[in-house]
Design an enzyme around this catalytic site. Structure first.
Site, PDB file in Angstrom:
ATOM      1  N   ASP A 127       0.856  -1.190   0.000  1.00  0.00           N
ATOM      2  CA  ASP A 127       0.000   0.000   0.000  1.00  0.00           C
ATOM      3  C   ASP A 127       0.893   1.242   0.000  1.00  0.00           C
ATOM      4  OD1 ASP A 127      -2.214   1.579   0.021  1.00  0.00           O
ATOM      5  OD2 ASP A 127      -2.720   1.254   2.121  1.00  0.00           O
ATOM      6  N   LYS A 322      -7.859  -8.730  -2.999  1.00  0.00           N
ATOM      7  CA  LYS A 322      -7.883  -7.767  -1.894  1.00  0.00           C
ATOM      8  C   LYS A 322      -8.329  -8.440  -0.600  1.00  0.00           C
ATOM      9  CE  LYS A 322      -7.405  -3.745  -2.680  1.00  0.00           C
ATOM     10  NZ  LYS A 322      -8.157  -2.739  -3.425  1.00  0.00           N
ATOM     11  N   CYS A 416     -11.806   2.759  40.980  1.00  0.00           N
ATOM     12  CA  CYS A 416     -11.355   3.648  39.905  1.00  0.00           C
ATOM     13  C   CYS A 416      -9.847   3.516  39.719  1.00  0.00           C
ATOM     14  CB  CYS A 416     -11.723   5.094  40.225  1.00  0.00           C
ATOM     15  SG  CYS A 416     -11.085   6.291  39.021  1.00  0.00           S
ATOM     16  N   CYS A 419      -8.347   7.349  40.724  1.00  0.00           N
ATOM     17  CA  CYS A 419      -8.386   7.923  42.076  1.00  0.00           C
ATOM     18  C   CYS A 419      -8.584   6.884  43.179  1.00  0.00           C
ATOM     19  CB  CYS A 419      -9.470   8.996  42.169  1.00  0.00           C
ATOM     20  SG  CYS A 419     -11.163   8.328  42.117  1.00  0.00           S
ATOM     21  N   CYS A 434     -17.085   5.511  38.450  1.00  0.00           N
ATOM     22  CA  CYS A 434     -16.299   5.948  39.606  1.00  0.00           C
ATOM     23  C   CYS A 434     -17.167   6.848  40.477  1.00  0.00           C
ATOM     24  CB  CYS A 434     -15.066   6.706  39.117  1.00  0.00           C
ATOM     25  SG  CYS A 434     -14.228   7.663  40.389  1.00  0.00           S
TER      26      CYS A 434
END
Length: 695
Positions: A127, A322, A416, A419, A434
């Site tokens: 390509d 292809k 989370c 945090c 969260c």
């Protein structure tokens, strides 16, 4: 893409389709060959090409003079000297299945009147950008691009900068020898170039093919020399004396002369070997250091090639097989969980980078934890990916037979990852969120990014990377901080978390007096904002641009909206057509949060939110209609077009469904246009849309 089968079309319908296809493919050829910026995806281009072939087969008398079947490439740009190819640089026919490959082979046998197996050379289809290099007495004298197949561009000096191209060749070399091949950019060089451009604030390239083409076709060869381009040689043009008898023999000569040939070229004795080779290349495609989009099969014997000859613009002795459109096989290197502005935890797969439909894909969304479980997706898996709607990469399936024995199931986090707060999943919801709110850095940063986005405040110069830097250094902690930025900068009151001394933006790396002034000008311009934009910018869960407009129409001023939300009642919201109970709850809860109230009050001290005046034309032809925009518009931005449609009473949707009335298409319309065709929904060009709204 088309509603009817070719055999069902009337002559008038066929004529219209042929005109449309000729126009679209001409635009695409110019964009691809001249501007190095594809107008259509490979799949869309191939689809139009095949449709054109089918139409011309059934309606041969309707073939146009500008038919795509009669030409290759596009006219060259005037900036380059012209080079006339002594032997045209033709293209190849395409096939997309083993059955079609078998048909091609049988067609070759019928033409040659033989039942014996014919040997084919299978070559990976690179390509890149086709080139021609002319040698006289072993010395490189001229380089050219394909151009329109007859006339190309003189790129002699640019080709000289590619180290792999021999400047002199020795041995059994014909007096005149024209070598043809493909210029490409390796994936590693592409990523390095884009990273450099990103750091310099320049526009990056969409994929390695564009980067290679843009680099090779520079008027200043010094720029080409700075890009690390590579080549593969695979055929010849003019030659004073052919000293090879087969494709295999030609490759041996190329190696002796110092030309690079693809190491995956393979001689195949029959269809089974061809299919096995195609399957193998499909499997290793993602791990190759360069992009390929298929496999080319050529009759190996040159004498047979000469007997077979050519059709109008393609050889009878070669075909391109292809790869399946928009899909590829790659590997999951990692699964990480992102946190959005509403606290939603979204898993993302980091992939071995691969070209899918002309775009380099290195990440794919995994949506949610249920999706991971349903498809049993794991780190290290080999997967089939595709670009959903031509845009969002997604994982279709896992190739489980390639999974390693020590593979482990992915465990979705319950806290989370940013945090550490609990991440909970409400009943009847697919998303885990969260609970840290705006104390979670990820949510806070994403909220600011949303606030300055195009459909919100649209502040130029505050991109996501800058916001992240400013947030990490304590300069911006919430949206309200944006409008005190200039004042704090003048006072030297920008305290970095890394520095305890007074800090001005001008002192930061990459910033100067001019760039700082531009940023403050952009912020000042946005100190007055429309009510719908302001409501959307707040980042209330479930409130997009359409809902923000509904709320603005209903309340007229932000003061009225805010006052009613502070009453903690959802009833007035639910009474608005288009707002349900769940959305109403999210809106009311947003206004109950103390932190949100503080930010809104700080914003209102520094900006003006305009009163909403409903100028909607409810007698317009779009009143009450649902419209979808797709593709790139030329005479207005997408935002302008949406605003215009809404001002005429239309509902603007983001996806096509049976409830859609109109789909307005621009350049590179993609899957939405195809779905509209499928559902029989009226499609309007940009010009037709303008004519409709101007009635």
């Amino acid at each position: 893409m088309f509603e009817k089968e070719v055999k069902e079309l009337s002559e008038d319908e066929a004529k219209q389709e042929l005109a449309y296809i000729a126009s679209e493919m001409a635009k695409s050829d110019i964009a691809y060959y001249q501007n190095d910026n594809p107008y259509l995806t490979d799949a869309e281009y191939d689809s139009l090409k095949r449709r054109n072939e089918e139409l011309e087969k059934i309606f041969p008398h309707l073939r146009r003079k500008d038919s795509p079947s009669q030409k290759v490439g596009a006219p060259i740009l005037s900036a380059f000297k012209k080079v006339t190819h002594r032997f045209p640089m033709l293209s190849l026919g395409d096939v997309f299945s083993s059955e079609e490959v078998d048909d091609f082979i049988m067609g070759v046998k019928r033409f040659l009147n033989t039942s014996k197996d014919i040997t084919f050379m299978a070559e990976p289809k690179i390509d890149g950008l086709s080139f021609s290099a002319r040698y006289e007495n072993g010395r490189f004298v001229q380089g050219a691009t394909r151009g329109d197949g007859i006339t190309g561009e003189d790129i002699t000096e640019n080709l000289k900068t590619i180290r792999q191209l021999p400047q002199y060749i020795e041995g059994n070399v014909p007096e005149i020898l024209e070598i043809r091949g493909e210029v490409y950019m390796a994936k590693s060089d592409f990523f390095a170039l884009n990273k450099k451009y990103q750091q310099e604030g320049k526009k990056t390239f969409a994929n390695p093919r564009n980067a290679a083409a843009g680099s090779l076709r520079q008027l200043d060869a010094k720029i080409t020399a700075e890009r690390n381009l590579s080549i593969f040689a695979y055929t010849w043009g003019e030659v004073s004396e052919r000293v090879w008898t087969s494709q295999e023999d030609f490759f041996k000569h190329l190696q002796e002369w110092g030309f690079p040939i693809n190491p995956h070229n393979k001689l195949c004795q029959n269809l089974q070997e061809i299919e096995e080779n195609f399957a193998k290349l499909s499997e290793i495609r993602s791990s190759l250091p360069y992009d390929i989009d298929g496999v080319v099969y050529k009759v190996n014997d040159i004498a047979l090639q000469e007997r077979l000859g050519f059709l109008t613009r393609t050889p009878r002795w070669a075909i391109a097989h292809k790869f399946p459109a928009e899909q590829a096989v790659t590997k999951i290197n990692n699964i990480r969980v992102q946190v959005g502005r509403t606290g939603a935890l979204t898993p993302v797969a980091d992939l071995e980078p691969i070209n899918v439909g002309g775009v380099i894909v290195s990440h794919a969304t995994l949506h949610n934890e249920d999706e991971i479980k349903r498809k049993d997706i794991r780190i290290g898996d080999s997967v089939i990916i595709q670009r959903a709607g031509d845009v969002i990469p997604q994982i279709v399936s896992v190739i489980k037979e390639k999974r390693s024995q020590d593979s482990k199931e992915f465990i979705f986090p319950t806290t989370c990852p940013i945090c550490g707060a609990h991440a909970i999943r409400e009943e009847d919801e697919a998303v885990r969120r969260c609970t840290g709110g705006l104390t979670c850095p990820a949510q806070a940063k994403e909220r600011i990014i949303h606030f300055v986005s195009r459909d919100a405040f649209d502040i130029t110069g505050l991109g996501s990377s800058i916001i992240e830097d400013f947030y990490n250094d304590g300069i911006l902690k919430n949206p309200a901080d944006i409008f005190s930025l200039e004042e704090r900068n003048q006072e030297g009151d920008l305290f970095s978390q890394q520095k305890s001394s007074v800090l001005h933006l001008e002192q930061r790396e990459g910033w100067g007096k001019k760039s700082v002034e531009k940023l403050f000008q952009a912020i000042t311009l946005k100190k007055k904002i429309s009510l719908p934009r302001f409501i959307y910018a707040l980042g209330i869960r479930q409130v997009g641009t359409a809902t923000a407009l509904l709320l603005a129409r209903h309340y007229g001023t932000f003061a009225k909206f805010k006052q009613e939300m502070e009453n903690k009642e959802t009833g007035p919201l639910v009474s608005i057509d288009g707002i349900g109970a769940s959305m109403a709850t999210d809106i009311v809860e947003f206004f109950q949060e103390q932190h949100n109230q503080e930010i809104i009050n700080r914003l209102l001290e520094r900006i003006t939110v305009e009163e909403y005046i409903d100028t909607t034309n409810y007698d317009s032809p779009l009143s009450g209609k649902t419209v979808v925009f797709t593709g790139t518009l030329e005479q207005m931005t997408r935002s302008e077009a949406k605003a215009k449609a809404q001002s005429m009473g239309a509902k603007v949707a983001g996806s096509v469904s049976s409830k859609t009335d109109y789909v307005i298409i621009g350049a590179d319309a993609g899957s939405k246009a195809a779905k509209a065709q499928e559902l029989g929904i009226k499609i309007l060009s940009e010009q037709e849309f303008l004519e409709l709204i101007n009635k």
